[in-house]
Scaffold this motif. Sequence first.
Motif, PDB file in Angstrom:
ATOM      1  N   HIS A   1      70.866  68.075  65.843  1.00 31.74           N
ATOM      2  CA  HIS A   1      72.250  68.401  66.247  1.00 31.74           C
ATOM      3  C   HIS A   1      73.258  66.990  66.234  1.00 31.74           C
ATOM      4  O   HIS A   1      72.966  66.209  66.499  1.00 31.74           O
ATOM      5  N   ASP A   2      73.613  67.342  65.128  1.00 29.65           N
ATOM      6  CA  ASP A   2      74.648  66.168  65.032  1.00 29.65           C
ATOM      7  C   ASP A   2      76.381  66.366  65.192  1.00 29.65           C
ATOM      8  O   ASP A   2      76.738  67.778  64.595  1.00 29.65           O
ATOM      9  N   GLY A   3      76.971  67.214  66.910  1.00 25.23           N
ATOM     10  CA  GLY A   3      78.159  67.202  66.774  1.00 25.23           C
ATOM     11  C   GLY A   3      78.010  69.019  66.797  1.00 25.23           C
ATOM     12  O   GLY A   3      77.113  69.228  67.253  1.00 25.23           O
ATOM     13  N   ASP A   4      79.147  69.133  66.076  1.00 19.97           N
ATOM     14  CA  ASP A   4      79.297  70.512  66.195  1.00 19.97           C
ATOM     15  C   ASP A   4      79.124  70.765  65.127  1.00 19.97           C
ATOM     16  O   ASP A   4      78.496  72.143  64.205  1.00 19.97           O
ATOM     17  N   GLN A   5      77.343  70.304  63.833  1.00 13.53           N
ATOM     18  CA  GLN A   5      77.038  70.476  62.803  1.00 13.53           C
ATOM     19  C   GLN A   5      75.372  69.962  63.179  1.00 13.53           C
ATOM     20  O   GLN A   5      74.780  70.084  63.779  1.00 13.53           O
ATOM     21  N   ILE A   6      74.294  71.126  62.790  1.00 16.53           N
ATOM     22  CA  ILE A   6      73.141  71.508  62.461  1.00 16.53           C
ATOM     23  C   ILE A   6      72.620  70.867  60.882  1.00 16.53           C
ATOM     24  O   ILE A   6      72.470  71.389  60.381  1.00 16.53           O
ATOM     25  N   VAL A   7      71.345  69.952  61.376  1.00 13.22           N
ATOM     26  CA  VAL A   7      71.037  69.143  59.992  1.00 13.22           C
ATOM     27  C   VAL A   7      69.736  69.847  60.210  1.00 13.22           C
ATOM     28  O   VAL A   7      68.788  69.661  60.791  1.00 13.22           O
ATOM     29  N   ILE A   8      69.094  70.895  58.982  1.00 16.05           N
ATOM     30  CA  ILE A   8      68.115  71.282  58.514  1.00 16.05           C
ATOM     31  C   ILE A   8      67.335  71.054  57.608  1.00 16.05           C
ATOM     32  O   ILE A   8      67.227  70.902  56.236  1.00 16.05           O
ATOM     33  N   HIS A   9      65.979  70.112  58.045  1.00 15.92           N
ATOM     34  CA  HIS A   9      65.254  69.794  57.280  1.00 15.92           C
ATOM     35  C   HIS A   9      63.876  70.657  57.434  1.00 15.92           C
ATOM     36  O   HIS A   9      62.959  71.186  57.995  1.00 15.92           O
ATOM     37  N   MET A  10      63.682  71.058  55.277  1.00 20.71           N
ATOM     38  CA  MET A  10      62.796  72.291  54.921  1.00 20.71           C
ATOM     39  C   MET A  10      62.135  71.357  53.852  1.00 20.71           C
ATOM     40  O   MET A  10      62.208  70.897  53.547  1.00 20.71           O
ATOM     41  N   LEU A  11      60.902  71.761  53.730  1.00 26.49           N
ATOM     42  CA  LEU A  11      60.464  72.451  52.741  1.00 26.49           C
ATOM     43  C   LEU A  11      60.027  73.540  51.732  1.00 26.49           C
ATOM     44  O   LEU A  11      60.348  74.796  52.974  1.00 26.49           O
ATOM     45  N   VAL A  12      60.963  73.956  50.503  1.00 29.94           N
ATOM     46  CA  VAL A  12      61.369  74.689  50.571  1.00 29.94           C
ATOM     47  C   VAL A  12      60.311  75.358  48.575  1.00 29.94           C
ATOM     48  O   VAL A  12      60.001  74.341  47.973  1.00 29.94           O
ATOM     49  N   GLU A  13      59.779  76.464  48.448  1.00 31.86           N
ATOM     50  CA  GLU A  13      59.049  76.465  47.278  1.00 31.86           C
ATOM     51  C   GLU A  13      59.906  78.140  47.074  1.00 31.86           C
ATOM     52  O   GLU A  13      60.221  79.154  47.664  1.00 31.86           O
ATOM     53  N   LEU A  14      60.431  78.658  46.193  1.00 34.28           N
ATOM     54  CA  LEU A  14      61.052  79.226  44.890  1.00 34.28           C
ATOM     55  C   LEU A  14      60.448  79.131  43.733  1.00 34.28           C
ATOM     56  O   LEU A  14      60.447  78.458  43.193  1.00 34.28           O
ATOM     57  N   TYR A  15      60.760  80.502  42.846  1.00 32.08           N
ATOM     58  CA  TYR A  15      60.074  80.356  41.351  1.00 32.08           C
ATOM     59  C   TYR A  15      61.479  80.169  40.460  1.00 32.08           C
ATOM     60  O   TYR A  15      62.838  81.147  40.809  1.00 32.08           O
ATOM     61  N   ALA A  16      61.439  79.757  39.755  1.00 33.49           N
ATOM     62  CA  ALA A  16      62.218  79.285  38.520  1.00 33.49           C
ATOM     63  C   ALA A  16      61.782  78.986  37.375  1.00 33.49           C
ATOM     64  O   ALA A  16      60.816  78.238  36.948  1.00 33.49           O
ATOM     65  N   ARG A  17      62.134  79.122  36.077  1.00 37.18           N
ATOM     66  CA  ARG A  17      61.999  78.705  35.218  1.00 37.18           C
ATOM     67  C   ARG A  17      62.251  77.295  34.319  1.00 37.18           C
ATOM     68  O   ARG A  17      61.766  76.737  33.214  1.00 37.18           O
ATOM     69  N   SER A  18      62.496  76.397  35.282  1.00 40.79           N
ATOM     70  CA  SER A  18      63.096  74.751  34.587  1.00 40.79           C
ATOM     71  C   SER A  18      63.192  74.195  36.096  1.00 40.79           C
ATOM     72  O   SER A  18      63.908  74.807  37.221  1.00 40.79           O
ATOM     73  N   GLU A  19      63.336  72.822  36.105  1.00 43.70           N
ATOM     74  CA  GLU A  19      63.918  72.140  37.294  1.00 43.70           C
ATOM     75  C   GLU A  19      65.221  72.280  37.900  1.00 43.70           C
ATOM     76  O   GLU A  19      65.602  72.559  39.017  1.00 43.70           O
ATOM     77  N   GLN A  20      66.162  72.482  36.445  1.00 41.01           N
ATOM     78  CA  GLN A  20      67.744  72.468  36.854  1.00 41.01           C
ATOM     79  C   GLN A  20      67.753  73.871  37.777  1.00 41.01           C
ATOM     80  O   GLN A  20      68.704  74.085  38.428  1.00 41.01           O
ATOM     81  N   GLU A  21      67.077  74.792  36.965  1.00 38.69           N
ATOM     82  CA  GLU A  21      67.371  76.064  37.907  1.00 38.69           C
ATOM     83  C   GLU A  21      67.857  76.447  38.346  1.00 38.69           C
ATOM     84  O   GLU A  21      67.708  76.861  39.759  1.00 38.69           O
ATOM     85  N   ALA A  22      66.194  75.703  39.653  1.00 39.85           N
ATOM     86  CA  ALA A  22      65.686  75.721  40.843  1.00 39.85           C
ATOM     87  C   ALA A  22      66.305  74.871  41.716  1.00 39.85           C
ATOM     88  O   ALA A  22      66.650  75.145  42.608  1.00 39.85           O
ATOM     89  N   ALA A  23      67.372  73.779  40.771  1.00 31.30           N
ATOM     90  CA  ALA A  23      67.957  73.348  41.959  1.00 31.30           C
ATOM     91  C   ALA A  23      68.861  74.123  41.841  1.00 31.30           C
ATOM     92  O   ALA A  23      69.989  74.417  42.884  1.00 31.30           O
ATOM     93  N   ASP A  24      69.867  74.639  40.696  1.00 36.39           N
ATOM     94  CA  ASP A  24      70.685  75.688  40.660  1.00 36.39           C
ATOM     95  C   ASP A  24      70.198  76.950  42.074  1.00 36.39           C
ATOM     96  O   ASP A  24      71.982  76.866  43.124  1.00 36.39           O
ATOM     97  N   VAL A  25      69.461  77.258  41.768  1.00 36.43           N
ATOM     98  CA  VAL A  25      69.757  78.488  42.956  1.00 36.43           C
ATOM     99  C   VAL A  25      69.505  78.172  44.263  1.00 36.43           C
ATOM    100  O   VAL A  25      69.979  78.012  44.838  1.00 36.43           O
ATOM    101  N   LEU A  26      68.602  77.012  44.857  1.00 35.75           N
ATOM    102  CA  LEU A  26      68.818  76.104  45.954  1.00 35.75           C
ATOM    103  C   LEU A  26      70.619  75.932  46.106  1.00 35.75           C
ATOM    104  O   LEU A  26      70.909  76.010  47.252  1.00 35.75           O
ATOM    105  N   SER A  27      71.425  75.020  45.433  1.00 29.61           N
ATOM    106  CA  SER A  27      72.858  74.577  45.901  1.00 29.61           C
ATOM    107  C   SER A  27      72.860  76.340  46.289  1.00 29.61           C
ATOM    108  O   SER A  27      74.360  76.061  46.107  1.00 29.61           O
ATOM    109  N   ASP A  28      73.588  76.863  45.210  1.00 33.00           N
ATOM    110  CA  ASP A  28      74.695  78.630  45.251  1.00 33.00           C
ATOM    111  C   ASP A  28      74.015  78.869  46.163  1.00 33.00           C
ATOM    112  O   ASP A  28      74.288  79.488  46.915  1.00 33.00           O
TER     113      ASP A  28
END
Length: 202
Positions: free
Chosen positions: A147-174
């Motif tokens: 908890h950081d004031g009115d915000q929460i910082v969530i630390h995670m390990l995430v597995e997802l499927y994508a055709r490239s590293e850039q696509e994986a990063a874009d999917v997470l960002s979106d």
Amino acid sequence: MEGSAPDFLETAASWLRCYRCWSQNLEVQVHYEGVLRVDPESGEAAEPVEEVQEAVVQCLDCLHDQPHLNLAFYEEDGRRVSRIEAVEDRWERMVVGRPWVASCTVTVDSEQIESCSGPEAADSLAFGAFGDHGTREFFTHVRFHKHDGDQIVIHMLVELYARSEQEAADVLSDAARGPLSLTSLAEESRPPAAAASPEDPH
């Protein structure tokens, strides 16, 4: 989507399969809640006053849910017909792609998190970080949160499927519902494929 799909991906057999092991041994689990109006003369309870229906497609070989598939309903000749359809912005990436594992944090407003303790905390934090992607598509492991004031910082390990590293990063960002910080993003080996016929393009 990146690039164009190979020819064999244009057929239903290409997406009507498990995205992890490519098995076509699937089933649909339908959860229904509804209130039906009763006809006082015939006793029929057919006209829904309100209804909520959720369908999950699951692979019977590896037992994983299939978030790239959706159950759709149609009216044909006066009867209700159900049919599995591909989720257009997701299926090709998941079926053709490879697993990627990200170590990341997402910072969200605390009001976006229903619960951060107890048995529901992990799903609540995953949903708060990535919405439906966090609980339905991604394999999300919440390591810890702060908890950081009115915000929460969530630390995670995430597995997802994508055709490239850039696509994986874009999917997470979106999908992220707040500022995303990627510590690492690594490609993993695909799970073993289910037994397939010689004609199977995979």
